[in-house]
Write a protein that holds these residues in place. Sequence first.
Motif, PDB file in Angstrom:
ATOM      1  N   SER A 141       0.958  -0.982  -0.070  1.00 40.22           N
ATOM      2  CA  SER A 141      -0.163   0.020  -0.196  1.00 40.22           C
ATOM      3  C   SER A 141       0.914   1.424  -0.049  1.00 40.22           C
ATOM      4  O   SER A 141       2.012   1.207   0.552  1.00 40.22           O
ATOM      5  CB  SER A 141      -0.848   0.179   1.329  1.00 40.22           C
ATOM      6  OG  SER A 141      -0.261   0.133   2.524  1.00 40.22           O
ATOM      7  N   MET A 142       0.448   2.219  -0.692  1.00 40.32           N
ATOM      8  CA  MET A 142       0.987   3.761  -0.714  1.00 40.32           C
ATOM      9  C   MET A 142       0.016   4.685  -0.055  1.00 40.32           C
ATOM     10  O   MET A 142      -0.995   4.751  -0.491  1.00 40.32           O
ATOM     11  CB  MET A 142       1.071   4.002  -2.041  1.00 40.32           C
ATOM     12  CG  MET A 142       2.218   3.204  -2.828  1.00 40.32           C
ATOM     13  SD  MET A 142       3.802   3.276  -2.372  1.00 40.32           S
ATOM     14  CE  MET A 142       4.216   4.985  -2.667  1.00 40.32           C
ATOM     15  N   GLN A 143       0.722   5.261   1.076  1.00 46.05           N
ATOM     16  CA  GLN A 143      -0.322   6.137   1.849  1.00 46.05           C
ATOM     17  C   GLN A 143       0.505   7.409   2.046  1.00 46.05           C
ATOM     18  O   GLN A 143       1.503   7.677   2.568  1.00 46.05           O
ATOM     19  CB  GLN A 143      -0.499   5.469   3.420  1.00 46.05           C
ATOM     20  CG  GLN A 143      -0.997   4.327   3.606  1.00 46.05           C
ATOM     21  CD  GLN A 143      -0.841   3.494   4.616  1.00 46.05           C
ATOM     22  OE1 GLN A 143       0.002   3.739   5.228  1.00 46.05           O
ATOM     23  NE2 GLN A 143      -1.947   2.793   4.866  1.00 46.05           N
ATOM     24  N   PRO A 144      -0.208   8.567   1.543  1.00 43.19           N
ATOM     25  CA  PRO A 144       0.335   9.963   1.461  1.00 43.19           C
ATOM     26  C   PRO A 144       0.458  10.622   2.752  1.00 43.19           C
ATOM     27  O   PRO A 144      -0.599  10.154   3.586  1.00 43.19           O
ATOM     28  CB  PRO A 144      -0.549  10.634   0.430  1.00 43.19           C
ATOM     29  CG  PRO A 144      -1.838  10.151   0.519  1.00 43.19           C
ATOM     30  CD  PRO A 144      -1.595   8.538   0.586  1.00 43.19           C
ATOM     31  N   ALA A 145       0.997  11.482   3.357  1.00 42.40           N
ATOM     32  CA  ALA A 145       0.725  12.015   4.432  1.00 42.40           C
ATOM     33  C   ALA A 145      -0.343  13.072   4.478  1.00 42.40           C
ATOM     34  O   ALA A 145      -0.888  13.341   5.482  1.00 42.40           O
ATOM     35  CB  ALA A 145       2.279  12.901   4.751  1.00 42.40           C
ATOM     36  N   GLU A 146      -0.554  13.607   3.294  1.00 48.60           N
ATOM     37  CA  GLU A 146      -1.775  14.422   3.214  1.00 48.60           C
ATOM     38  C   GLU A 146      -2.619  13.780   1.951  1.00 48.60           C
ATOM     39  O   GLU A 146      -1.937  13.359   0.917  1.00 48.60           O
ATOM     40  CB  GLU A 146      -1.636  15.693   2.747  1.00 48.60           C
ATOM     41  CG  GLU A 146      -0.685  16.569   3.830  1.00 48.60           C
ATOM     42  CD  GLU A 146      -1.616  16.565   5.054  1.00 48.60           C
ATOM     43  OE1 GLU A 146      -2.951  16.913   4.900  1.00 48.60           O
ATOM     44  OE2 GLU A 146      -0.900  16.978   6.275  1.00 48.60           O
ATOM     45  N   PRO A 147      -4.122  13.803   1.910  1.00 50.39           N
ATOM     46  CA  PRO A 147      -4.761  13.080   1.148  1.00 50.39           C
ATOM     47  C   PRO A 147      -4.601  13.832  -0.419  1.00 50.39           C
ATOM     48  O   PRO A 147      -3.972  14.969  -0.279  1.00 50.39           O
ATOM     49  CB  PRO A 147      -6.270  13.224   1.612  1.00 50.39           C
ATOM     50  CG  PRO A 147      -6.187  13.575   2.813  1.00 50.39           C
ATOM     51  CD  PRO A 147      -4.842  14.046   3.317  1.00 50.39           C
ATOM     52  N   ILE A 148      -4.513  13.151  -1.285  1.00 52.78           N
ATOM     53  CA  ILE A 148      -4.414  13.680  -2.721  1.00 52.78           C
ATOM     54  C   ILE A 148      -5.890  13.816  -3.380  1.00 52.78           C
ATOM     55  O   ILE A 148      -6.563  13.104  -3.067  1.00 52.78           O
ATOM     56  CB  ILE A 148      -3.400  12.796  -3.462  1.00 52.78           C
ATOM     57  CG1 ILE A 148      -3.921  11.372  -3.765  1.00 52.78           C
ATOM     58  CG2 ILE A 148      -2.118  12.825  -2.929  1.00 52.78           C
ATOM     59  CD1 ILE A 148      -3.121  10.649  -4.647  1.00 52.78           C
ATOM     60  N   VAL A 153      -5.286  10.347  -9.046  1.00 46.78           N
ATOM     61  CA  VAL A 153      -5.735   8.914  -9.213  1.00 46.78           C
ATOM     62  C   VAL A 153      -5.999   8.531 -10.645  1.00 46.78           C
ATOM     63  O   VAL A 153      -5.306   7.525 -11.479  1.00 46.78           O
ATOM     64  CB  VAL A 153      -6.437   8.381  -8.339  1.00 46.78           C
ATOM     65  CG1 VAL A 153      -6.875   6.883  -8.362  1.00 46.78           C
ATOM     66  CG2 VAL A 153      -5.838   8.438  -6.803  1.00 46.78           C
ATOM     67  N   GLN A 154      -6.915   9.447 -11.147  1.00 46.18           N
ATOM     68  CA  GLN A 154      -7.343   8.854 -12.526  1.00 46.18           C
ATOM     69  C   GLN A 154      -6.667   9.217 -13.509  1.00 46.18           C
ATOM     70  O   GLN A 154      -6.775   8.578 -14.551  1.00 46.18           O
ATOM     71  CB  GLN A 154      -8.878   9.844 -12.736  1.00 46.18           C
ATOM     72  CG  GLN A 154      -9.994   9.194 -11.832  1.00 46.18           C
ATOM     73  CD  GLN A 154     -11.420  10.014 -11.810  1.00 46.18           C
ATOM     74  OE1 GLN A 154     -11.547  11.252 -11.804  1.00 46.18           O
ATOM     75  NE2 GLN A 154     -12.180   9.180 -12.182  1.00 46.18           N
ATOM     76  N   GLU A 187     -11.118  13.057  -2.253  1.00 46.66           N
ATOM     77  CA  GLU A 187      -9.560  12.769  -2.137  1.00 46.66           C
ATOM     78  C   GLU A 187      -9.509  11.492  -1.710  1.00 46.66           C
ATOM     79  O   GLU A 187     -10.143  10.478  -1.286  1.00 46.66           O
ATOM     80  CB  GLU A 187      -9.361  13.681  -0.809  1.00 46.66           C
ATOM     81  CG  GLU A 187      -9.288  15.122  -0.821  1.00 46.66           C
ATOM     82  CD  GLU A 187      -8.831  15.907   0.311  1.00 46.66           C
ATOM     83  OE1 GLU A 187      -8.320  16.792   0.286  1.00 46.66           O
ATOM     84  OE2 GLU A 187      -9.512  15.383   1.385  1.00 46.66           O
ATOM     85  N   ALA A 188      -8.395  11.071  -2.145  1.00 52.41           N
ATOM     86  CA  ALA A 188      -7.740   9.538  -1.922  1.00 52.41           C
ATOM     87  C   ALA A 188      -6.869   9.457  -0.783  1.00 52.41           C
ATOM     88  O   ALA A 188      -5.935  10.464  -0.592  1.00 52.41           O
ATOM     89  CB  ALA A 188      -7.141   8.962  -3.169  1.00 52.41           C
ATOM     90  N   HIS A 189      -6.993   8.471  -0.046  1.00 49.65           N
ATOM     91  CA  HIS A 189      -6.255   8.324   1.051  1.00 49.65           C
ATOM     92  C   HIS A 189      -5.160   7.303   1.035  1.00 49.65           C
ATOM     93  O   HIS A 189      -4.405   7.415   1.702  1.00 49.65           O
ATOM     94  CB  HIS A 189      -7.266   8.227   2.347  1.00 49.65           C
ATOM     95  CG  HIS A 189      -8.089   9.381   2.477  1.00 49.65           C
ATOM     96  ND1 HIS A 189      -8.049  10.337   3.331  1.00 49.65           N
ATOM     97  CD2 HIS A 189      -9.598   9.429   1.913  1.00 49.65           C
ATOM     98  CE1 HIS A 189      -8.997  11.334   3.187  1.00 49.65           C
ATOM     99  NE2 HIS A 189      -9.816  10.573   2.513  1.00 49.65           N
TER     100      HIS A 189
END
Length: 196
Positions: A141-148, A153-154, A187-189
């Motif tokens: 999994s890849m998890q950003p510090a802040e949502p993107i 993503v698209q 937003e993606a988490h």
Amino acid sequence: MNRSLGFPLVTVLSLVAVAFFALGYYFSRGEAADPLQWHEEYEVSLWQPLREQQLLLGDVSRVLGPGQLWMISAEGEPALVSRYRLETDGQSWRAQATVQLAAERMDSLVAAQDWQPDMYDQPLSNEVAQALKDYPIIRMSMQPAEPIDVNQVQSSFGNPDMRLEIAGGETWIYQASGAVVAVSDEEAHSVMFGLR
């Protein structure tokens, strides 16, 4: 209406109509976003071998650099994950690889660590990580510090094959790439790879 007045009026109205159609088109196509750098960068070294069930713990460490092995509770069951930090796409990300262990090996590790389901995540030694370097990875999994923004993503994956409503948001499923994206409020988490 005077003919000399009618021609400029029709021209102005035509320009206004064209401007409205142009604005409508601009807003309907959505905002273009840059694709996620890490998605393309690690396609050959991580995501493809993971889809082919050939990714090993040692491979991930060679690609992302040294990580830290942890024993965690996954819904009350022990799980072994290796975590990595990286800077990409303008922020910090945490990559997490889940290691597949045979039941007897996991039982041995649980006993050695005196692990309990309600414990905090426990770091394991580098020696354990080295001993497990040839073990397969079943998920990453890849998890950003802040949502993107979901547009990023698209731009990387396209439109999802399925969208499932969950409490507090949606899960976007991309079957071809074996990816699952957690989304809420546009937003993606997180992005998880390893969907079978």
